[in-house]
Design an enzyme around this catalytic site. Sequence first.
Site, PDB file in Angstrom:
ATOM      1  CD  GLU A 156       1.980   2.393   6.567  1.00 49.16           C
ATOM      2  OE1 GLU A 156       2.197   2.589   7.762  1.00 49.16           O
ATOM      3  OE2 GLU A 156       0.896   1.966   6.132  1.00 49.16           O
ATOM      4  CD  GLU A 180      -1.630  -3.327   9.120  1.00 47.12           C
ATOM      5  OE1 GLU A 180      -1.567  -2.229   9.527  1.00 47.12           O
ATOM      6  OE2 GLU A 180      -2.193  -3.279   8.077  1.00 47.12           O
ATOM      7  NE  ARG A 200      -0.636   0.138   4.984  1.00 55.29           N
ATOM      8  CZ  ARG A 200      -0.903  -0.533   6.200  1.00 55.29           C
ATOM      9  NH1 ARG A 200      -2.069  -1.478   6.083  1.00 55.29           N
ATOM     10  NH2 ARG A 200      -0.393  -0.594   7.372  1.00 55.29           N
TER      11      ARG A 200
END
Length: 871
Positions: free
Chosen positions: A476, A749, A474
């Site tokens: 990030e 996650e 993503r």
Amino acid sequence: MLSLYDLTCEHEESPLGLALKTPRFSWKLRSDTANTLQAAYRLQIFCEKNLPETGNDAADSTDKTVLWDSGLISSDASVLVKCGLPVLEPETQYTWQVNVNDNQDRTAVGMGSFETGLGNWESPIGKWITGDAAGVPTADLASPLLRKSFTIEKTVTRARLYVTAQGVYEVSLNGKRVGEDYMTPGWTSYLNRIQYQTFDITASLLAGENAMGASFGNGWFTSTLGWQDNREIYGKERAILAELHLSYADGSTEVIATDESWKSHDGPTLCSEIYHGETYDARLEVCGWDKAGLADADWQPVRTVQPVVTKLIPQEGESVRIHEMLKPVEVITTPDGDTVLDFGQNITGFVRFTVDGPEGATLTLEHAEVFDKDGNFYLGNMRSAKNLIHYTLKGKGPETWNPKFTFQGFRLVRIKTENLTWAAEQFTACVLHSEMRTSASFTCARPLVNQLYKNIIWGQKGNFLDVPTDCPQRDERLGWTGDAQAFVRTACTNMDAARFFTKWLHDLSADQLPDGGVPFVIPDVFAGKPDQAHSSAAWGDAATICPWTVYRCYNEKELLEEQFPSMKKWVDWITAQGGDGLWNIGFHFGDWLGLDAKPDSYIGATPTDLIATAFYAYSTQLLLQAAAVLGYREEIAAYEPLHQKIVDRFRAEFVTPNGRLAAPTQTGHVLALHFDLLKEADRPRAIKDLAKLVEDNDTSLTTGFVGTPYLCHVLTRFGRHDLAGKLLLREKYPSWLYPVTKGATTIWEHWDGIKEDGSFWSADMNSFNHYAYGAIGDWLFQVVAGIDMDAAVPAYKKIIVRPQPFDGMPHAEASLETPYGTVRSSWTVTDDAFKLSLDIPANTTATVFLPGKADHEAIEIGSGNGQSFTV
């Protein structure tokens, strides 16, 4: 028979471009006789002009041929042994030789080599050049093609190419790509230091005319980084610096460097972004652009630019390379009608393909990790990251291509084409990660646990791409400190991560705030942002936990010494917050993603000041341990009272007079017990309360990023190993095995990233390749397999073997390649016996603790293979 193997210099076999510092050497002993220990060694260094005769024993070499000689030293040291060579010359090849005597009057000899680079490249001959138009945002720029023709009229004996870039680069020579590295020069604290790479291109040069080519993309230097639309945070000019150093047979030398004589042309890579992918138009390719003989009169002159930083360092970390290639396991047509390739494994890398079609035909690849509950291609968890590859064909026969300046995190690839037919076998997923040697294996009697271990390994592969990222897919992909410290011990078990963490920790020191605070991510992409928070407990503590762990696993005393000022600054920063032994102010992530969080919060129920004070104590303890290793008596005297003060204040603040922990959470109890913050008399109650918290929650965990790494360790250590085993084997949510039952091939996650009904935990923050919870791998090795090291001796010189079976786990085996050699443990429980088989490497000893036996009945053994024990 005694022999030596795995000879390394600074953790590398025959390193090229080594820094100009006193090198350290390691070697391993292989013996067919039990109880083999090194008794003495002799280390010698030669330079390329005074090598010993082939086959001669270095012990017979005269002083005239030896650059440096340790003499025979009575010592069992064989890991990171320093030589006494005072100065290394730049661009010089050295050979080293070690002679070893063992305790059985046998000798062995081994040789290795290393070559120095330019040191800190302080005064380049070359200039930083670019083909970019001035003043145009890099988001709107294609990647230029840069070239230089040159003629060689003499015999070349040695050629080294030194290269770095603002951006990520690729270089070629005479039409062939130089090296196997991707995403060079890597991601460092660019405003403080940039790495350069060294390549041996001697064999690639031609007599007569040659041509060198270069291109670059945005990389981490100018791409958007983070979720706040930060781009060009390090600078606005992409550029490259290169020098080709030639040595000729007649003794002369020449340097061909980037300068105004280079030429530039628009290239076919129209867009390259870390998050968004690449756009490539093969119709714009310039045939032979990096070969001699090109008519380049219409090419444009390059511009020279001023670099953002002048500190150029030899590469410290591992190169990023392709390590595996995967073919699609299935071609799927979704309910929405999309065509999707499933590669069967969530990876980090890119897709290489071969296609054939008419000029102007297009191929678009979109990357994702999972399908949604209806079986459709799901991009929601990518947030703003496009993960898009767009390729336009030139139409002149089969075309093979892959991205050069980006990477994706994916398992699934959606294919869209115009005027193009294709087949699945034309596509290959290339797995990219830092080149860390795999050092461990684990299997057991439970297939789901075996898959869990594979997921842990793949999570590390996917997120150890030059920096320890939180996730690879993503918008990030940042070096979050909290994730790194939670996983560091597991990481150093799974792979040889010494160089990887050395480079990253040097960046942590570089980006550490002047007052000692530690950014949330390293490299720090948020530096200079107004009101940017930093220094959360368990995140900033990476400054102490990571260097200490790397020291313990690899005997990296030098790194510990280098990082000690950073460790000290961090503890001093916490102390300066004014809590008088408590850390009870500032922002904290707390027990991030703890399952006992309130519905509107990501932060678990454990009070953040309890977590912060616990880590304050732990970091101070590690600082003291580091000071003891380094012999820093003044620091020991100064910080011992501080540590005791923190412990006392923790007890006064968070423990009742009757010994009850004030926070009724699993993580609170785990930290208090694991960091030895409770009085010994209060520990039985704390473990009893922790066990009740687990059992009352349907024998499941509620811990988040902070508590999970230590949960099973604490249960085992304090007598509830049975409960730790139940947590491992639990298959229902929440558990480590729940994602496995849902088809996970990496660590998630969130414990419930995909819910039982197929819906998602969230779209905003739901990575399916997020390694932190993989820290259970450390417990699998230390406890289940039973392979650990003595608390007082680093790097598995003195091995502790303490396998601990539990109900439902009748068998486990593991191997670990330590700095001294391979340790193997294999055990089986039957109705009437526990059987253990061990391999212990030469030059080590082991203490074996058998199940059901008291600690004083431990067995001391020497090295040897196939040693068996039955109880």
